[in-house]
Design a protein around this motif. Sequence first.
Motif, PDB file in Angstrom:
ATOM      1  N   PRO A 160       0.799  -1.222   0.000  1.00  0.00           N
ATOM      2  CA  PRO A 160       0.000   0.000   0.000  1.00  0.00           C
ATOM      3  C   PRO A 160       0.837   1.280   0.000  1.00  0.00           C
ATOM      4  CG  PRO A 160      -0.209  -1.140   2.107  1.00  0.00           C
ATOM      5  CD  PRO A 160       0.606  -2.016   1.210  1.00  0.00           C
ATOM      6  N   ASP A 161       2.061   1.190   0.533  1.00  0.00           N
ATOM      7  CA  ASP A 161       2.913   2.382   0.547  1.00  0.00           C
ATOM      8  C   ASP A 161       4.383   1.969   0.656  1.00  0.00           C
ATOM      9  OD1 ASP A 161       3.545   1.984   3.365  1.00  0.00           O
ATOM     10  OD2 ASP A 161       1.598   2.886   3.824  1.00  0.00           O
ATOM     11  N   ARG A 162       5.240   2.942   0.475  1.00  0.00           N
ATOM     12  CA  ARG A 162       6.688   2.733   0.470  1.00  0.00           C
ATOM     13  C   ARG A 162       7.171   2.142   1.800  1.00  0.00           C
ATOM     14  NH1 ARG A 162      10.984   4.708  -2.268  1.00  0.00           N
ATOM     15  NH2 ARG A 162      12.826   5.170  -1.034  1.00  0.00           N
ATOM     16  N   ARG A 163       6.659   2.683   2.890  1.00  0.00           N
ATOM     17  CA  ARG A 163       7.111   2.220   4.202  1.00  0.00           C
ATOM     18  C   ARG A 163       6.847   0.728   4.387  1.00  0.00           C
ATOM     19  NH1 ARG A 163       6.204   4.476  10.293  1.00  0.00           N
ATOM     20  NH2 ARG A 163       7.042   2.605  11.263  1.00  0.00           N
ATOM     21  N   GLN A 164       5.668   0.264   4.005  1.00  0.00           N
ATOM     22  CA  GLN A 164       5.364  -1.151   4.172  1.00  0.00           C
ATOM     23  C   GLN A 164       6.244  -2.023   3.273  1.00  0.00           C
ATOM     24  OE1 GLN A 164       1.291  -2.365   4.432  1.00  0.00           O
ATOM     25  NE2 GLN A 164       0.727  -0.593   5.655  1.00  0.00           N
ATOM     26  N   ALA A 165       6.557  -1.534   2.089  1.00  0.00           N
ATOM     27  CA  ALA A 165       7.462  -2.283   1.203  1.00  0.00           C
ATOM     28  C   ALA A 165       8.844  -2.409   1.842  1.00  0.00           C
ATOM     29  CB  ALA A 165       7.558  -1.597  -0.156  1.00  0.00           C
ATOM     30  N   LEU A 166       9.347  -1.311   2.383  1.00  0.00           N
ATOM     31  CA  LEU A 166      10.668  -1.336   3.010  1.00  0.00           C
ATOM     32  C   LEU A 166      10.657  -2.143   4.305  1.00  0.00           C
ATOM     33  CD1 LEU A 166      11.789   2.325   2.325  1.00  0.00           C
ATOM     34  CD2 LEU A 166      12.547   0.246   1.156  1.00  0.00           C
ATOM     35  N   ASP A 167       9.571  -2.048   5.078  1.00  0.00           N
ATOM     36  CA  ASP A 167       9.454  -2.859   6.289  1.00  0.00           C
ATOM     37  C   ASP A 167       9.511  -4.346   5.941  1.00  0.00           C
ATOM     38  OD1 ASP A 167       9.261  -0.663   7.957  1.00  0.00           O
ATOM     39  OD2 ASP A 167       7.092  -0.845   8.281  1.00  0.00           O
ATOM     40  N   HIS A 168       8.813  -4.722   4.867  1.00  0.00           N
ATOM     41  CA  HIS A 168       8.806  -6.117   4.438  1.00  0.00           C
ATOM     42  C   HIS A 168      10.211  -6.556   4.018  1.00  0.00           C
ATOM     43  CE1 HIS A 168       6.862  -9.811   3.131  1.00  0.00           C
ATOM     44  NE2 HIS A 168       7.593  -9.753   2.043  1.00  0.00           N
ATOM     45  N   SER A 189       3.403 -14.334  -5.572  1.00  0.00           N
ATOM     46  CA  SER A 189       2.093 -14.472  -6.196  1.00  0.00           C
ATOM     47  C   SER A 189       2.036 -13.430  -7.307  1.00  0.00           C
ATOM     48  CB  SER A 189       0.978 -14.230  -5.170  1.00  0.00           C
ATOM     49  OG  SER A 189       1.011 -12.909  -4.704  1.00  0.00           O
ATOM     50  N   ARG A 190       1.022 -13.489  -8.112  1.00  0.00           N
ATOM     51  CA  ARG A 190       0.880 -12.509  -9.187  1.00  0.00           C
ATOM     52  C   ARG A 190      -0.327 -11.631  -8.883  1.00  0.00           C
ATOM     53  NH1 ARG A 190       5.156 -12.317 -12.529  1.00  0.00           N
ATOM     54  NH2 ARG A 190       6.056 -14.358 -12.728  1.00  0.00           N
ATOM     55  N   ARG A 191      -0.118 -10.354  -8.952  1.00  0.00           N
ATOM     56  CA  ARG A 191      -1.198  -9.388  -8.780  1.00  0.00           C
ATOM     57  C   ARG A 191      -1.148  -8.436  -9.963  1.00  0.00           C
ATOM     58  NH1 ARG A 191      -0.260  -7.757  -2.496  1.00  0.00           N
ATOM     59  NH2 ARG A 191      -0.333  -9.864  -1.694  1.00  0.00           N
ATOM     60  N   ARG A 192      -2.179  -7.703 -10.141  1.00  0.00           N
ATOM     61  CA  ARG A 192      -2.322  -6.712 -11.210  1.00  0.00           C
ATOM     62  C   ARG A 192      -1.240  -6.775 -12.280  1.00  0.00           C
ATOM     63  NH1 ARG A 192      -3.117  -0.973  -8.661  1.00  0.00           N
ATOM     64  NH2 ARG A 192      -4.083  -1.703  -6.813  1.00  0.00           N
ATOM     65  N   SER A 193      -1.622  -6.943 -13.456  1.00  0.00           N
ATOM     66  CA  SER A 193      -0.786  -6.941 -14.668  1.00  0.00           C
ATOM     67  C   SER A 193       0.434  -7.862 -14.579  1.00  0.00           C
ATOM     68  CB  SER A 193      -0.353  -5.515 -15.024  1.00  0.00           C
ATOM     69  OG  SER A 193       0.598  -5.040 -14.083  1.00  0.00           O
ATOM     70  N   GLY A 194       0.319  -8.953 -13.856  1.00  0.00           N
ATOM     71  CA  GLY A 194       1.385  -9.934 -13.825  1.00  0.00           C
ATOM     72  C   GLY A 194       2.609  -9.508 -13.039  1.00  0.00           C
ATOM     73  N   THR A 195       2.545  -8.448 -12.247  1.00  0.00           N
ATOM     74  CA  THR A 195       3.698  -8.008 -11.479  1.00  0.00           C
ATOM     75  C   THR A 195       3.926  -8.970 -10.315  1.00  0.00           C
ATOM     76  OG1 THR A 195       3.180  -5.726 -11.980  1.00  0.00           O
ATOM     77  CG2 THR A 195       4.657  -6.109 -10.147  1.00  0.00           C
ATOM     78  N   PRO A 196       5.153  -9.475 -10.175  1.00  0.00           N
ATOM     79  CA  PRO A 196       5.392 -10.376  -9.053  1.00  0.00           C
ATOM     80  C   PRO A 196       5.354  -9.616  -7.737  1.00  0.00           C
ATOM     81  CG  PRO A 196       7.427  -9.966 -10.243  1.00  0.00           C
ATOM     82  CD  PRO A 196       6.328  -9.276 -10.994  1.00  0.00           C
ATOM     83  N   CYS A 197       4.610 -10.137  -6.790  1.00  0.00           N
ATOM     84  CA  CYS A 197       4.511  -9.520  -5.461  1.00  0.00           C
ATOM     85  C   CYS A 197       4.946 -10.537  -4.432  1.00  0.00           C
ATOM     86  CB  CYS A 197       3.067  -9.115  -5.167  1.00  0.00           C
ATOM     87  SG  CYS A 197       2.432  -7.856  -6.260  1.00  0.00           S
ATOM     88  N   LEU A 198       5.705 -10.094  -3.471  1.00  0.00           N
ATOM     89  CA  LEU A 198       6.069 -10.961  -2.358  1.00  0.00           C
ATOM     90  C   LEU A 198       4.842 -11.161  -1.497  1.00  0.00           C
ATOM     91  CD1 LEU A 198       9.437  -9.276  -1.418  1.00  0.00           C
ATOM     92  CD2 LEU A 198       9.127 -11.453  -2.569  1.00  0.00           C
ATOM     93  N   THR A 199       4.619 -12.374  -1.060  1.00  0.00           N
ATOM     94  CA  THR A 199       3.495 -12.633  -0.171  1.00  0.00           C
ATOM     95  C   THR A 199       3.944 -12.485   1.253  1.00  0.00           C
ATOM     96  OG1 THR A 199       3.939 -14.994  -0.161  1.00  0.00           O
ATOM     97  CG2 THR A 199       2.372 -14.179  -1.807  1.00  0.00           C
ATOM     98  N   THR A 200       3.035 -12.150   2.111  1.00  0.00           N
ATOM     99  CA  THR A 200       3.380 -11.980   3.528  1.00  0.00           C
ATOM    100  C   THR A 200       2.814 -13.108   4.332  1.00  0.00           C
ATOM    101  OG1 THR A 200       1.447 -10.579   3.820  1.00  0.00           O
ATOM    102  CG2 THR A 200       3.572  -9.497   3.442  1.00  0.00           C
TER     103      THR A 200
END
Length: 100
Positions: free
Chosen positions: A23-31, A89-100
Amino acid sequence: MASELSPEKDAFVEMLVASGCFPDRRQALDHAVELLREESETVEAVREGLASIERGEGVPLDEAVKALRDKYQIADDEQITSSIPRRFSRRRSGTPCLTT
């Protein structure tokens, strides 16, 4: 605390946010930091295991596998591989997303 990323890493984080992976930059960096912590713990556990084996404290692989199968009531290799969590997993337009 502010941190600076290389332009390439910053663009990657922004792509993950824009594609809906986070949802935001901070959560991406926290992950990302959480994954680094987990990796560090895994590396340390492997080092401890290797040191244990070098001291002659290891358990033969077949015995260890049997103990794990018994503990987790796993009958076969198919069941083992199907229970491994997927990291991507794959979300929107095939972009790879790390799952939590």
